[in-house]
Design an enzyme around this catalytic site. Structure first.
Site, short mmCIF file in Angstrom:
data_model
loop_
_atom_site.label_atom_id
_atom_site.label_comp_id
_atom_site.label_asym_id
_atom_site.label_seq_id
_atom_site.Cartn_x
_atom_site.Cartn_y
_atom_site.Cartn_z
N HIS A 158 0.86 -1.20 0.00
CA HIS A 158 0.00 0.00 0.00
C HIS A 158 0.88 1.24 0.00
O HIS A 158 1.34 1.70 1.06
CB HIS A 158 -0.94 0.01 1.20
CG HIS A 158 -1.97 1.12 1.13
ND1 HIS A 158 -3.16 0.98 0.47
CD2 HIS A 158 -1.96 2.39 1.61
CE1 HIS A 158 -3.85 2.12 0.57
NE2 HIS A 158 -3.14 2.99 1.24
N SER A 171 -6.62 9.57 -4.23
CA SER A 171 -7.76 10.38 -4.66
C SER A 171 -7.34 11.69 -5.31
O SER A 171 -8.08 12.23 -6.14
CB SER A 171 -8.68 10.66 -3.47
OG SER A 171 -7.98 11.38 -2.48
N ARG A 194 -10.13 0.58 -6.82
CA ARG A 194 -10.38 1.03 -5.45
C ARG A 194 -11.67 1.84 -5.40
O ARG A 194 -11.88 2.73 -6.23
CB ARG A 194 -9.23 1.91 -4.99
CG ARG A 194 -9.28 2.26 -3.50
CD ARG A 194 -8.14 3.20 -3.15
NE ARG A 194 -7.84 3.21 -1.74
CZ ARG A 194 -7.35 4.27 -1.10
NH1 ARG A 194 -7.12 5.40 -1.74
NH2 ARG A 194 -7.08 4.21 0.19
N ARG A 217 -14.30 12.92 3.24
CA ARG A 217 -13.32 14.01 3.18
C ARG A 217 -12.40 13.87 1.95
O ARG A 217 -11.65 14.78 1.63
CB ARG A 217 -12.49 14.09 4.46
CG ARG A 217 -11.62 12.89 4.72
CD ARG A 217 -10.80 13.04 6.01
NE ARG A 217 -10.23 11.77 6.40
CZ ARG A 217 -9.12 11.25 5.90
NH1 ARG A 217 -8.45 11.90 4.98
NH2 ARG A 217 -8.70 10.07 6.32
N TYR A 224 -12.14 1.37 0.75
CA TYR A 224 -11.68 2.21 1.86
C TYR A 224 -12.89 2.88 2.51
O TYR A 224 -13.62 3.63 1.85
CB TYR A 224 -10.71 3.27 1.32
CG TYR A 224 -9.95 4.05 2.39
CD1 TYR A 224 -9.73 3.53 3.67
CD2 TYR A 224 -9.42 5.30 2.12
CE1 TYR A 224 -9.03 4.23 4.62
CE2 TYR A 224 -8.71 6.02 3.08
CZ TYR A 224 -8.51 5.47 4.32
OH TYR A 224 -7.81 6.18 5.27
N ASP A 278 2.03 2.76 3.41
CA ASP A 278 1.17 3.91 3.07
C ASP A 278 1.98 5.15 2.74
O ASP A 278 1.45 6.26 2.73
CB ASP A 278 0.15 4.20 4.18
CG ASP A 278 -1.04 5.03 3.70
OD1 ASP A 278 -1.14 5.25 2.48
OD2 ASP A 278 -1.83 5.46 4.54
N ASN A 331 -2.28 13.30 3.73
CA ASN A 331 -3.04 13.99 4.78
C ASN A 331 -2.48 13.81 6.19
O ASN A 331 -3.17 14.11 7.16
CB ASN A 331 -4.51 13.56 4.76
CG ASN A 331 -5.18 13.95 3.45
OD1 ASN A 331 -5.13 15.11 3.06
ND2 ASN A 331 -5.76 12.98 2.75
O1 LIG Z 1 -4.08 6.47 1.23
C1 LIG Z 1 -4.51 6.26 2.35
O2 LIG Z 1 -4.23 5.21 2.88
C2 LIG Z 1 -5.32 7.17 3.05
C3 LIG Z 1 -5.75 8.41 2.71
C4 LIG Z 1 -5.68 9.04 1.39
C5 LIG Z 1 -6.31 8.28 0.32
O3 LIG Z 1 -6.74 7.18 0.48
C6 LIG Z 1 -6.49 8.89 -1.02
O4 LIG Z 1 -6.14 10.05 -1.21
O5 LIG Z 1 -6.97 8.17 -1.91
C7 LIG Z 1 -6.39 9.18 3.78
O6 LIG Z 1 -6.89 8.56 4.74
O7 LIG Z 1 -6.39 10.42 3.71
#
Ligand SMILES: O=C(O)/C=C(\CC(=O)C(=O)O)C(=O)O
Length: 292
Positions: free
Chosen positions: A26, A72, A119, A125, A152, A244, A249
C-alpha cells in the site's frame, strides 16, 4: 491550496528485516505534477512524491516490490500510477480508480500496464460521491480479468456497507481494517464487527496497515499491536501490509517509515505469518502468474 509534505526524507533504519521478496502493498505516488497534474476535484495538494523516491524507500526498508494504489488526488486519471509501475521494471503493480463509464479497451490497457484491482473510496473528506450501484457494475466487469476490489471506509458505515460488499463477485481488500477505533481495545465493538465480517465472507481480506493513522498513542503503536495481532493470527492467508508512503493527509503527524516496519514482527510474530503477510498473500493478488 498550498502543497503539503507528509513524509520524512531520511526514515530510520528498521531493526526488522523483511523476508526475501517482501511486498509493500500500500503505497502511492504524487505526480510529478508537471507531468501528471492533480485532479481538479482533489481534496489535498501534495508535493511531488515520485517513483524514484518510492523505489529508494523500498530498497532502504528492505522490500522487493510495491503495490501502488491510485490516490484520490489523481482522480480517475491513472497516468501517474501507470508511469510509476512502468518505471519499476516489473517490481510494482497497481490498483486503479476508474470512471463508471470506462470501456473494455481502457480496462485492458490498465491490465497491460500492471493494474490488478480497482479502489472504491467511501471517505467523504476524500471524494464527493461513492455510488454503490455504479461501483457494483465496475466490480462485475473487472472480476473476469482476475482483478480484485480495494475498499476504503470508516468503521461507522460498515453495517450499512455490508450488503454492497456481499454483492461483489471477487476478492475484496479492505484498507486499514476499515479504520476501527483502536482506543476501544482488542475486544472493542469496531474490531469485533470487522472480524465478524471476515468470518462471514471468506472473499474479504484486509490490509493490517495504518498504525500511524489509527493509533491514538502513536509510536511504537502498542495500542494498535494489541488490537491487530489477533486479526493477523486469525486470518493469516487474507492479510496484506503496507507503509502507506507518502502518507497522504498526515502532515500533522508524519510517521517514520522505519518505525512502521518495526510494527510488522509485533503483529505477525512468527516467520511463517510474516512470509504470508509480506510475500505469499500479495503475490496471490498481484503476481499470481509467478507462483509455482
Ligand atoms: O491512502 C490512504 O491510505 C489514506 C488516505 C488518502 C487516500 O486514500 C487517497 O487520497 O486516496 C487518507 O486517509 O487520507
Amino acid at each position: 491550496m498550498s502543497r503539503t509534505k507528509t513524509w520524512v526524507d531520511q526514515p530510520s533504519a528498521p531493526a526488522y528485516a523483511p523476508p526475501p521478496g517482501a511486498i509493500d502493498a500500500h503505497v502511492h505516488v504524487f505526480g510529478p505534477e508537471a507531468d501528471f497534474p492533480f485532479s481538479p476535484k482533489a481534496k489535498y495538494h501534495p508535493e511531488d512524491a515520485t517513483p524514484e523516491m518510492l523505489f529508494a524507500l523500498r530498497d532502504q526498508l528492505g522490500f522487493a516490490r510495491n503495490v501502488i494504489v491510485q490516490a484520490s488526488c489523481h482522480g480517475t486519471d491513472n497516468a501517474a500510477t501507470l508511469n510509476a509501475i512502468a518505471k519499476s521494471g516489473g517490481a510494482a503493480r497497481g490498483v486503479a480508480v476508474v470512471s463508471p463509464d470506462i470501456d473494455d479497451a481502457e480496462l485492458q490497457k490498465l491490465h497491460d500496464g500492471g493494474i490488478r484491482g480497482v479502489r472504491f473510496n467511501f471517505l467523504k473528506r476524500l471524494v464527493d460521491d461513492a455510488p454503490k450501484d455504479k461501483f457494483l457494475n465496475i466490480a462485475r466487469r473487472i472480476a473476469p480479468l482476475g482483478w480484485h476490489v480495494v475498499v476504503y471506509f470508516e468503521a461507522d458505515i460498515l453495517e450499512e456497507l455490508e450488503p454492497f460488499l456481499a454483492a461483489i463477485p471477487t476478492t475484496i481488500v479492505v484498507d486499514h481494517l476499515g479504520r476501527p477505533d483502536i482506543a476501544q481495545g482488542p475486544g472493542g465493538a469496531d474490531i469485533t464487527r470487522f472480524v465478524q465480517l471476515l468470518d462471514d465472507h471468506p472473499n474479504i481480506w484486509t490490509k493490517v496497515s495504518g498504525a500511524e493513522r489509527l493509533s491514538p498513542q502513536g509510536a511504537p503503536f502498542d495500542d494498535f499491536v494489541a488490537v491487530i495481532r489477533p486479526v493477523v493470527e486469525r486470518f493469516p492467508d487474507r492479510v496484506l501490509w503496507g507503509t502507506d508512503w507518502p502518507h497522504p493527509n498526515m502532515e500533522h503527524r508524519i510517521p517514520d517509515d522505519g518505525t512502521l516496519v518495526d510494527v510488522i514482527p509485533r503483529i505477525a510474530p512468527t516467520a511463517e505469518l510474516q512470509r504470508k503477510l509480506l510475500v505469499d498473500n500479495p503475490m496471490r493478488l498481484y503476481w499470481p502468474e509467478q507462483l509455482g
